[in-house]
Scaffold this active site. Structure first.
Site, PDB file in Angstrom:
ATOM      1  N   ALA A  53       0.962  -7.284   0.566  1.00  0.00           N
ATOM      2  CA  ALA A  53       1.419  -7.969  -0.636  1.00  0.00           C
ATOM      3  C   ALA A  53       1.962  -6.905  -1.574  1.00  0.00           C
ATOM      4  O   ALA A  53       1.232  -6.002  -1.989  1.00  0.00           O
ATOM      5  CB  ALA A  53       0.262  -8.724  -1.290  1.00  0.00           C
ATOM      6  N   SER A  54       3.229  -6.983  -1.898  1.00  0.00           N
ATOM      7  CA  SER A  54       3.862  -5.964  -2.722  1.00  0.00           C
ATOM      8  C   SER A  54       3.258  -5.952  -4.124  1.00  0.00           C
ATOM      9  O   SER A  54       2.701  -6.951  -4.593  1.00  0.00           O
ATOM     10  CB  SER A  54       5.370  -6.207  -2.826  1.00  0.00           C
ATOM     11  OG  SER A  54       5.983  -6.118  -1.561  1.00  0.00           O
ATOM     12  N   ALA A  55       3.381  -4.814  -4.797  1.00  0.00           N
ATOM     13  CA  ALA A  55       2.921  -4.707  -6.178  1.00  0.00           C
ATOM     14  C   ALA A  55       3.637  -5.742  -7.037  1.00  0.00           C
ATOM     15  O   ALA A  55       4.850  -5.946  -6.898  1.00  0.00           O
ATOM     16  CB  ALA A  55       3.191  -3.305  -6.714  1.00  0.00           C
ATOM     17  N   PHE A  76       8.709   0.114   1.115  1.00  0.00           N
ATOM     18  CA  PHE A  76       8.259  -1.054   1.862  1.00  0.00           C
ATOM     19  C   PHE A  76       7.855  -0.658   3.274  1.00  0.00           C
ATOM     20  O   PHE A  76       8.346   0.343   3.819  1.00  0.00           O
ATOM     21  CB  PHE A  76       9.375  -2.111   1.944  1.00  0.00           C
ATOM     22  CG  PHE A  76       9.458  -3.016   0.751  1.00  0.00           C
ATOM     23  CD1 PHE A  76       8.804  -4.230   0.728  1.00  0.00           C
ATOM     24  CD2 PHE A  76      10.204  -2.649  -0.359  1.00  0.00           C
ATOM     25  CE1 PHE A  76       8.872  -5.063  -0.374  1.00  0.00           C
ATOM     26  CE2 PHE A  76      10.292  -3.477  -1.468  1.00  0.00           C
ATOM     27  CZ  PHE A  76       9.622  -4.687  -1.474  1.00  0.00           C
ATOM     28  N   ARG A 123      -1.779 -15.550  -7.506  1.00  0.00           N
ATOM     29  CA  ARG A 123      -1.669 -14.537  -6.444  1.00  0.00           C
ATOM     30  C   ARG A 123      -2.967 -14.414  -5.647  1.00  0.00           C
ATOM     31  O   ARG A 123      -2.930 -14.100  -4.446  1.00  0.00           O
ATOM     32  CB  ARG A 123      -1.303 -13.188  -7.070  1.00  0.00           C
ATOM     33  CG  ARG A 123      -0.989 -12.065  -6.053  1.00  0.00           C
ATOM     34  CD  ARG A 123      -0.514 -10.820  -6.755  1.00  0.00           C
ATOM     35  NE  ARG A 123      -0.043  -9.804  -5.839  1.00  0.00           N
ATOM     36  CZ  ARG A 123      -0.617  -8.601  -5.678  1.00  0.00           C
ATOM     37  NH1 ARG A 123      -1.698  -8.299  -6.378  1.00  0.00           N
ATOM     38  NH2 ARG A 123      -0.114  -7.712  -4.834  1.00  0.00           N
TER      39      ARG A 123
END
Length: 396
Positions: free
Chosen positions: A71-73, A216, A39
């Site tokens: 960037a999502s969790a 989101f 990541r």
């Protein structure tokens, strides 16, 4: 892909271990993908501990400071991949390329015989995602600069479509480009409530197969429906978020009245109040109330710092709060305005009604019908969109 630092590898595996322990990761393919894709390559400006922490990382803001790409969790990423159920050889469409990280995870899940198409409306985001995807050696990923509202017909049909932005509606293109028996995963916004909903077609409409709570960045482009944000009283630190184009005109003089708090007697040992937001969303004036500096002590602390469920009631408003009670968390309602006590008790009564019913609610699901289609009167919530009518149902 260049040789990665040992520290990054260790942090990535520690994160995956945690997601497995917490039963966010449930299957071997998703675990392998999360352990394999670094990541930190997709968020190069973040320190390694942040890159492998379990928080979203904002990667782009608009001129007003609002996040437009992130960037999502990792826990949300993994949970949505589990919902999506990607198999080797699948063709996948992703709406919202973001950093490119999710597309590479999808590439791992499809294998070399599959194909991933990711679309982003922001040119610079698409370009950067393409560069990072190439650097990660994901050869079966195509990055398209375009409006995800319209999908990408050139690579259709798709076995899976995943949306990684808050979608206000389900546009026709997504249905048209999904293969028979395919699955659509979308973070669907409904009156300020958002769920990542896995939808399958059933008898002329969509029906949910699973859902999880999430948040989101809203979609841009032709399908956009902006959330309204209203700051009350200038710099008081109070913000209302209102969705679905609902009208609201909260009055500043509500703050001239002292807070009225009604405690409901509704408790939970783990602060888990499942689907209460759906239950309250049917109230006129439902919104999210954000106290931007809870530590300042001017307002009664909200239930959630990121946006507590609330109601705008004429010249007043109310929102949910909490307190510790014998090892559990008790829900309360805080209201401001000339009718504060009545407003607080109105919302508190609604919470008590949910509490009486929640023990017998064995299921909750979402249906997405074509716009204007009649629905049965037993729906818990009906929300009309441009293209669809969203129906929330419960079973007892």
């Amino acid at each position: 892909m260049d040789e990665e630092p040992t520290a990054a590898r260790a942090l990535r595996h520690a994160l995956a271990d945690k997601l497995v322990r917490n039963r966010i990761i449930l299957t071997a393919p998703v675990e392998d993908a999360m352990r394999s894709v670094p990541r930190h390559l997709f968020v190069p400006d973040a320190p390694l501990d942040e890159a492998y922490g379990n928080d979203a990382i904002v990667t782009r803001r608009d001129p007003h400071g609002a996040a437009v790409s992130s960037a999502s969790a990792p826990s949300v990423v993994a949970a949505m991949l589990e919902q999506l159920d990607v198999r080797p050889g699948h063709r996948v469409l992703e709406i919202g390329a973001g950093t490119g990280y999710n597309a590479v995870l999808l590439s791992r899940l499809t294998g070399p015989s599959g194909q991933v198409t990711t679309v982003d409306i922001i040119g610079d985001v698409a370009r950067t995602a393409r560069e990072r995807i190439v650097a990660a050696d994901a050869e079966n990923v195509s990055v398209i600069h375009g409006d995800g509202e319209f999908g990408h017909v050139d690579h259709a049909p798709y076995d899976r479509i995943i949306v990684t932005a808050g979608a206000w509606d389900v546009p026709p293109a997504w249905s048209d480009q999904l293969a028979s028996g395919g699955l659509l995963l979308v973070p669907l916004r409904m009156l300020g409530v958002t769920r990542s909903v896995a939808l399958a077609r059933e008898n002329g409409h969509w029906r949910s197969r699973s859902m999880l709570q999430c948040g989101f960045v809203p979609m841009h482009g032709a399908g956009a429906m902006a959330q309204r944000e209203i700051r009350v009283g200038g710099n008081t630190g109070l913000l209302f978020r209102i969705d679905d184009g609902r009208p609201a005109d909260p009055r500043e003089h509500a703050l001239d009245h002292p807070a009225a708090v009604s405690w409901t007697g509704v408790t939970s040992p783990d602060r888990h109040f499942e689907h209460l937001d759906f239950w309250l969303a049917s109230l006129d004036g439902f919104c999210r109330v954000v106290v931007m500096d809870p530590a300042a002590g001017r307002f009664v602390p909200p239930l959630y710092s990121w946006g507590s469920m609330g109601v705008i009631d004429g010249d007043g408003f109310a929102y949910l709060t909490k307190r510790a009670c014998d090892g559990t968390t008790e829900l309360g309602v805080c209201a401001y305005g000339p009718r504060g006590e009545q407003t607080a008790e109105l919302v508190a009564d609604r919470i008590r009604a949910w509490d009486r019913k929640r023990a017998t609610m064995t299921d909750l699901w979402i249906e997405v019908h074509p716009a204007g289609r009649p629905t049965q009167s037993d729906a818990a919530l009906v929300v009309d969109k441009r293209h669809t009518r969203v129906v929330v149902r419960t079973a007892e």
